[in-house]
Structure formats: structure tokens, C-alpha cells
Scaffold this motif. Sequence first.
Motif, PDB file in Angstrom:
ATOM      1  N   SER A 368       1.273  57.694  44.372  1.00 15.26           N
ATOM      2  CA  SER A 368       1.522  58.844  45.431  1.00 15.26           C
ATOM      3  C   SER A 368       0.275  59.354  46.039  1.00 15.26           C
ATOM      4  CB  SER A 368       2.134  60.028  44.769  1.00 15.26           C
ATOM      5  OG  SER A 368       1.448  60.393  43.717  1.00 15.26           O
ATOM      6  N   SER A 369      -0.802  59.059  45.470  1.00 18.81           N
ATOM      7  CA  SER A 369      -2.117  59.613  46.061  1.00 18.81           C
ATOM      8  C   SER A 369      -3.184  58.483  45.454  1.00 18.81           C
ATOM      9  CB  SER A 369      -2.471  60.952  45.787  1.00 18.81           C
ATOM     10  OG  SER A 369      -2.730  60.966  44.321  1.00 18.81           O
ATOM     11  N   VAL A 370      -4.378  58.664  46.050  1.00 19.14           N
ATOM     12  CA  VAL A 370      -5.445  57.586  45.414  1.00 19.14           C
ATOM     13  C   VAL A 370      -6.687  58.619  44.997  1.00 19.14           C
ATOM     14  CG1 VAL A 370      -7.172  55.920  46.172  1.00 19.14           C
ATOM     15  CG2 VAL A 370      -5.046  56.050  47.373  1.00 19.14           C
ATOM     16  N   ASP A 371      -6.653  58.513  43.656  1.00 15.50           N
ATOM     17  CA  ASP A 371      -7.750  59.165  43.099  1.00 15.50           C
ATOM     18  C   ASP A 371      -8.640  58.424  42.184  1.00 15.50           C
ATOM     19  OD1 ASP A 371      -6.181  61.993  43.666  1.00 15.50           O
ATOM     20  OD2 ASP A 371      -4.808  61.241  42.126  1.00 15.50           O
ATOM     21  N   ARG A 372      -8.357  57.080  41.992  1.00 11.73           N
ATOM     22  CA  ARG A 372      -9.231  56.321  41.130  1.00 11.73           C
ATOM     23  C   ARG A 372      -9.404  54.917  41.806  1.00 11.73           C
ATOM     24  NH1 ARG A 372     -10.335  56.799  35.111  1.00 11.73           N
ATOM     25  NH2 ARG A 372     -11.003  54.690  34.564  1.00 11.73           N
ATOM     26  N   ILE A 373     -10.365  54.182  42.087  1.00 13.49           N
ATOM     27  CA  ILE A 373     -10.593  53.177  42.519  1.00 13.49           C
ATOM     28  C   ILE A 373     -11.305  52.387  41.667  1.00 13.49           C
ATOM     29  CG2 ILE A 373     -11.940  51.647  44.533  1.00 13.49           C
ATOM     30  CD1 ILE A 373     -11.248  54.011  46.311  1.00 13.49           C
ATOM     31  N   ILE A 501     -15.466  47.600  54.868  1.00 10.07           N
ATOM     32  CA  ILE A 501     -15.024  48.038  53.596  1.00 10.07           C
ATOM     33  C   ILE A 501     -14.507  49.321  53.574  1.00 10.07           C
ATOM     34  CG2 ILE A 501     -15.400  48.332  51.063  1.00 10.07           C
ATOM     35  CD1 ILE A 501     -17.661  45.902  51.399  1.00 10.07           C
ATOM     36  N   ARG A 502     -15.433  50.209  54.169  1.00 10.02           N
ATOM     37  CA  ARG A 502     -15.165  51.807  54.230  1.00 10.02           C
ATOM     38  C   ARG A 502     -14.094  52.135  54.925  1.00 10.02           C
ATOM     39  NH1 ARG A 502     -19.824  52.956  54.810  1.00 10.02           N
ATOM     40  NH2 ARG A 502     -20.180  52.842  56.934  1.00 10.02           N
ATOM     41  N   THR A 503     -13.831  51.453  56.113  1.00 11.23           N
ATOM     42  CA  THR A 503     -12.411  51.758  57.022  1.00 11.23           C
ATOM     43  C   THR A 503     -11.122  51.142  56.393  1.00 11.23           C
ATOM     44  OG1 THR A 503     -13.725  51.231  59.090  1.00 11.23           O
ATOM     45  CG2 THR A 503     -11.434  50.919  59.035  1.00 11.23           C
ATOM     46  N   ALA A 504     -11.243  50.149  55.559  1.00 13.77           N
ATOM     47  CA  ALA A 504     -10.140  49.569  54.818  1.00 13.77           C
ATOM     48  C   ALA A 504      -9.700  50.625  53.611  1.00 13.77           C
ATOM     49  CB  ALA A 504     -10.363  48.070  54.299  1.00 13.77           C
ATOM     50  N   VAL A 505     -10.533  51.136  53.162  1.00 16.09           N
ATOM     51  CA  VAL A 505     -10.276  52.043  51.960  1.00 16.09           C
ATOM     52  C   VAL A 505      -9.929  53.340  52.534  1.00 16.09           C
ATOM     53  CG1 VAL A 505     -11.651  53.641  50.054  1.00 16.09           C
ATOM     54  CG2 VAL A 505     -12.003  51.214  50.379  1.00 16.09           C
ATOM     55  N   THR A 506     -10.519  53.797  53.589  1.00 16.88           N
ATOM     56  CA  THR A 506     -10.293  54.904  54.244  1.00 16.88           C
ATOM     57  C   THR A 506      -8.525  54.999  54.797  1.00 16.88           C
ATOM     58  OG1 THR A 506     -12.292  55.638  54.923  1.00 16.88           O
ATOM     59  CG2 THR A 506     -10.399  56.679  56.063  1.00 16.88           C
ATOM     60  N   ASP A 507      -8.168  53.723  55.397  1.00 13.34           N
ATOM     61  CA  ASP A 507      -6.897  53.579  55.792  1.00 13.34           C
ATOM     62  C   ASP A 507      -5.833  53.632  54.746  1.00 13.34           C
ATOM     63  OD1 ASP A 507      -7.765  53.490  58.179  1.00 13.34           O
ATOM     64  OD2 ASP A 507      -7.847  51.177  58.500  1.00 13.34           O
ATOM     65  N   TYR A 508      -6.471  52.963  53.385  1.00 16.67           N
ATOM     66  CA  TYR A 508      -5.404  52.868  52.403  1.00 16.67           C
ATOM     67  C   TYR A 508      -5.282  54.335  51.667  1.00 16.67           C
ATOM     68  CZ  TYR A 508      -3.670  51.455  47.964  1.00 16.67           C
ATOM     69  OH  TYR A 508      -2.938  51.377  46.649  1.00 16.67           O
ATOM     70  N   THR A 510      -5.374  57.140  53.231  1.00 10.79           N
ATOM     71  CA  THR A 510      -4.568  58.277  54.324  1.00 10.79           C
ATOM     72  C   THR A 510      -3.022  57.546  54.525  1.00 10.79           C
ATOM     73  OG1 THR A 510      -5.689  56.902  56.109  1.00 10.79           O
ATOM     74  CG2 THR A 510      -6.823  59.066  55.207  1.00 10.79           C
ATOM     75  N   ASP A 511      -2.799  56.442  54.433  1.00  8.63           N
ATOM     76  CA  ASP A 511      -1.405  55.876  54.887  1.00  8.63           C
ATOM     77  C   ASP A 511      -0.664  55.489  53.513  1.00  8.63           C
ATOM     78  OD1 ASP A 511       0.775  54.496  55.953  1.00  8.63           O
ATOM     79  OD2 ASP A 511      -0.470  53.346  57.291  1.00  8.63           O
ATOM     80  N   GLU A 512      -0.026  56.516  52.995  1.00  3.77           N
ATOM     81  CA  GLU A 512       1.041  56.485  51.830  1.00  3.77           C
ATOM     82  C   GLU A 512       1.976  55.167  52.128  1.00  3.77           C
ATOM     83  OE1 GLU A 512       3.902  59.020  48.760  1.00  3.77           O
ATOM     84  OE2 GLU A 512       2.717  59.970  50.658  1.00  3.77           O
ATOM     85  N   ARG A 514       1.542  52.601  53.701  1.00  4.59           N
ATOM     86  CA  ARG A 514       1.153  51.262  53.575  1.00  4.59           C
ATOM     87  C   ARG A 514       1.089  51.072  51.979  1.00  4.59           C
ATOM     88  NH1 ARG A 514      -4.775  49.448  56.666  1.00  4.59           N
ATOM     89  NH2 ARG A 514      -4.245  47.196  56.454  1.00  4.59           N
ATOM     90  N   ARG A 515       0.415  51.964  51.519  1.00  3.17           N
ATOM     91  CA  ARG A 515       0.372  51.824  49.902  1.00  3.17           C
ATOM     92  C   ARG A 515       1.613  51.260  49.112  1.00  3.17           C
ATOM     93  NH1 ARG A 515      -2.256  56.870  50.081  1.00  3.17           N
ATOM     94  NH2 ARG A 515      -0.777  57.988  49.022  1.00  3.17           N
ATOM     95  N   GLU A 516       2.690  51.998  49.654  1.00  5.69           N
ATOM     96  CA  GLU A 516       3.973  51.522  48.828  1.00  5.69           C
ATOM     97  C   GLU A 516       4.486  50.396  49.422  1.00  5.69           C
ATOM     98  OE1 GLU A 516       7.482  51.899  46.666  1.00  5.69           O
ATOM     99  OE2 GLU A 516       5.412  53.024  46.736  1.00  5.69           O
ATOM    100  N   THR A 517       4.116  49.946  50.547  1.00  4.74           N
ATOM    101  CA  THR A 517       4.499  48.447  51.274  1.00  4.74           C
ATOM    102  C   THR A 517       3.798  47.518  50.317  1.00  4.74           C
ATOM    103  OG1 THR A 517       4.942  49.389  53.427  1.00  4.74           O
ATOM    104  CG2 THR A 517       4.623  46.979  53.270  1.00  4.74           C
ATOM    105  N   MET A 518       2.581  47.708  50.162  1.00  6.49           N
ATOM    106  CA  MET A 518       1.775  46.770  49.398  1.00  6.49           C
ATOM    107  C   MET A 518       2.103  46.672  48.090  1.00  6.49           C
ATOM    108  SD  MET A 518      -2.130  47.643  50.774  1.00  6.49           S
ATOM    109  CE  MET A 518      -2.740  46.304  49.967  1.00  6.49           C
ATOM    110  N   ARG A 519       2.578  47.877  47.415  1.00  7.23           N
ATOM    111  CA  ARG A 519       2.781  47.767  46.058  1.00  7.23           C
ATOM    112  C   ARG A 519       4.080  46.978  45.816  1.00  7.23           C
ATOM    113  NH1 ARG A 519       6.415  49.890  42.614  1.00  7.23           N
ATOM    114  NH2 ARG A 519       7.180  50.879  44.299  1.00  7.23           N
ATOM    115  N   THR A 520       5.254  47.402  46.625  1.00 13.63           N
ATOM    116  CA  THR A 520       6.677  46.662  46.408  1.00 13.63           C
ATOM    117  C   THR A 520       6.505  45.170  46.863  1.00 13.63           C
ATOM    118  OG1 THR A 520       7.145  47.307  48.774  1.00 13.63           O
ATOM    119  CG2 THR A 520       7.920  48.853  47.045  1.00 13.63           C
ATOM    120  N   ALA A 521       5.518  44.973  47.650  1.00 13.49           N
ATOM    121  CA  ALA A 521       5.307  43.236  47.881  1.00 13.49           C
ATOM    122  C   ALA A 521       4.984  42.630  46.803  1.00 13.49           C
ATOM    123  CB  ALA A 521       4.299  43.128  49.088  1.00 13.49           C
TER     124      ALA A 521
END
Length: 546
Positions: A368-373, A501-508, A510-512, A514-521
Motif C-alpha cells: 500500500s505504501s513504500v516505507d522500506r527499500i 535509479i532515482r527516477t525509477a524509485v520515485t515512479d515506483y 508514487t504509482d500504487e 504500478r506496484r500492484e501490477t508488478m506484485r501480481t505478475a
Amino acid sequence: MGEKVLSVIPARKGSKGIPRKNVREFGDRPLVGHAIETCRESELIDTVAVTTDSQEIAQIGRRFDADVVIDRPKQLAADEVPLAPVIEHAFAEVDGEFDYVLCHQPTVPLIRPVSVDSGIRAGIQQTADSVVFVVDSTHHYWKQTDDGFEAVSSDRENRQLMEPIYGEIGVFLSHRDLVTRGKRIGGSIEFHTVDHWEGIDIDTYADWQTAESHRSRKQLVYRVTGNDQNGTGHIYRGITLADHLFEHDIVFAVEPNDNIAIDMLEGSNYDYQVFDDNASFVNFIEETSPFVVVNDILDTTADYVTALRAAGSRVVNFEDLGDGTEHADAVINALYEHSNPPENHYYGFKYFCLRGEFRYATQKSEISSVDRIMISFGGIDENNLTARTLQALAELDDQLYVDVVLGLGYADPEQLDPIVEALPDNLQVEINQQVQSMAQRMEQADLLITSNGRTLYEAGSLNLPVLSIAQNAREQKHPYAFVSRGVLSLGQAAYVSEEMIRTAVTDYITDETRRETMRTALADHDIANGIERIKQIVFDETHENR
């Protein structure tokens, strides 16, 4: 040795624990047939006799070339009759002068002829009246008394520290003077210990199943690499596979510079041998003739693999892109994909060997959110992508916990201190080089940044999305980073900037969606069952199509 030895195989039809036990097939022949063949292959047994009250067993005895088949009298075939009078009767029935009589019961089908000969030889050399074949049965035992139960051993030491206790198996040697007096054990006694598996004595169905399991055991020699240059992935795979090979025997082979592999094998209590080069290893294989040789050492040559196969072993290679692949029986490349693989090649994530800690870890059900990388580039991190990634995160405004796990080969971790000290307060960074559980740390992460190696698959098994950077051209060939929509590949290290790297992390972040699409894949990939598929290939069993 001039002494003559008669072997008597007592095999009656009235077995109670397992009905018709002596005529049932153990493997590819009746149980009594194994005893006959073992005695015939002995170098010290002169005559093999079967004593039985069964015409069926008598027929088996003749089929397996027993020298004498004795028709046992009815009064010697009852349940309560001990073995001593049976052996005495058989001894009297066989023509010839014998100094010793070996009683070899069919219930010990795994004992080897060489072990039988060793026991006979020891008894004759020591001029013993009898030799009792035994196995080490050291355990804590209790006996029943009039007052209840009493411990046989008064202390509670660990089994390894206890005084040995031995159990008889169904084989013993007696001097003729004992036999003619109706005895089988007495006078001066010699004890001959055999390996536990050789001494399995079949009285119950559980015994039978245990013996069958040992009969089908195969020898596997697993050659593996693991050092500061090539990291821990190979040895982790080897140990993981070994953990799942209870039904077979495994010994590891390493070279002197494989310091990481040696340390891990010692810590896991697995047997290993050290070889200086290919030639010494091939010599070992020629001498021991294992069923299968596994090479987990990257690229092999045609000459090397051909030599292993000439020794009679099946050859299975992992992650091999060398000329040896054309000659191996099977090649397993989980890190690579191939649209039309050769007949003996098995490609893709279905053949990844997932460590136990990941098999039982908790998969991501949502992010649901990104708190830990988590940042983990493993090995030596040849391009110092750890430092580059930390610097790329410096301009992020988000409150983040950054968990950095360095590879065992990462040199001078202190070089990261100035970078960490310069990071803004919104980034809390923890750096470790050795951790107890990578799976536990991945469970806590919302995003993993890593290279194109095995860590991708481990993250995939937990449905943890990944940003990946290939360390070199070989890693760039690992296609899971491209075929899986759960992984965002940024390319090869030389062409990846901090800004990318910074752009990819930022997009990830901010875009919930996208995160869910990656997780379900990632959830669609069956990675956990790769070990069973690998075992079937290694031992040439029936396995599913690629």
C-alpha cells in the motif's frame, strides 16, 4: 586361509510378521535370492546351502544356483524352533568337511559380500569359536522390571558420548565344534560391525520399506564453486539441493580457493573433498563411479565433460554456457531463457533452486505504501552499485528506511560511511555484510534493488517487486529481469546513471497501480517447486516437459 566354510541359509515358509516374506521380491528378485547371491559372490564361502520346508523356496534356491537345497523336517520348521538345531541338521546333511558354518538369514538383503568375507576372515584369524555380525544401536533404552521400567543407561548423555550398544543382525559364523553340539554362539566370540544400512534386518513392513529405500540410494558428487570472486549462489544451491536428497548420498567437491564454499559446507556438516584441478577430480570419478556428477562451476569444456561421461557417470551442469554443454546429459540454466532449447537443456525460472528460508517465508499480499527499500548486490559488487544507489537516493524527499546487505566479497565497507553520513535525515540507513536471514529482510521490504542474479528469483518467490541492474554482460543475458513484469530492468551497470535509479524509485513510490501490477505478475510464477523439477532431471526420472 585353508579353512572351509559352509553357508546355511534358513528360509522357511511360515513367516508371521510379513506373510511369505522369503519369496517376496525385494527389488528385482526374491528375498532369499539376495542371500544366495551374496554368499555365492563371497570369496571365502565354499558351499551354499538353503534349508527350507517350502517347495517354492526350494525352486528359488535352485534357480539362483544354491549348491545344496535341503528339505527341512517338519519338526524343525515350527515357530518355536530356534536356529541352532536347524543349522546342526543342515550341517549334517551337506557332504564335505567344513571348519566353519555361516548362518545367513535372508532378512539381511543389503549386506555386501565383502562385509561377509571381512567377518569370516576376522573370526578365522582370531581363531574365534563364533563371530556375531552386529550394527551400532547406541541409544537410550529402557527395560521392564517388576517395579516398572528401568533405564539401561543410568546417565543422560548425548548419543555420541554414550558407550556403544550393538545389536545382532541375522548373520553369524560358528565353528564346527559348536554346530555339532547344537550351539551357534559360544566360547571365544568375535564381533564384526557392519554399516547400519547393511545390517537392516527385515522383520516388519517398516523394515522392508527402509531397506528398499537404501537399496535404491544413488551416489551424487556435486562439484561446486564459492569464493570472493563468484560469491555464494552456487554453494547455496548445492546445500539447498542436498537438504532435499534424503533418499540419496551426496559428497561435495571443491578447489582450494573455494574458501566460502568450504566454510559453508563445514558449517552445514556436509562431506566434501578438495581437488587441485580437473584432472584430479576426473581421476576421483573414475575410481568411485558415482551415479551422477553435478557441475555447479559455470562454463565447462568438452574434454572435461566427455571424461566424466566416459567414467560411466551421468553428468548434469548448472548455468553452463561452455562447450561442455553439448556432451552433458542435462544442462539446467534457471537464469537464462531459451525459446527453442536443445533436448538436454532446461531453461527458465521453473528450474530455480529456492532456499528453504524463502520457501516458508510470507509472500507479499499488498504494497500500500513504500516505507522500506532493500539494497543487495551480493558478491563483490564489481561496479560498486551499492554506493551508486545510495547516492541516487540522496535527493528523495520521502521518509524511507534503507536496508543495505553487502555481499561477502564486498571490500572495504567503510568506504560507504561518507556517503551515508551525507544522506538527508529522511533516509535512515542500516548496513550489514552478514545477516541471519535474507528472506526475513525481504519480507519487510517494499522494494528490492539488486543485480540480475539469483536474488531476483528469491524476491519473485515473495512477490516483492525489483529494480535490477546487470553487473556485466553475462548478467545482462539473464532474461528473468525482462520476461517478468514484476522486475524493472535498468540495463547494464556501465549505462545506468544515478538519475535513472532515482527516477525509477520515485515512479515506483508514487504509482500504487504500478506496484500492484508488478506484485501480481510475480505471483503468477511457480518458483517454489523448482527443486523437485531439478531432482527429477538430476536422477533421470520422469519429469514434466520444459
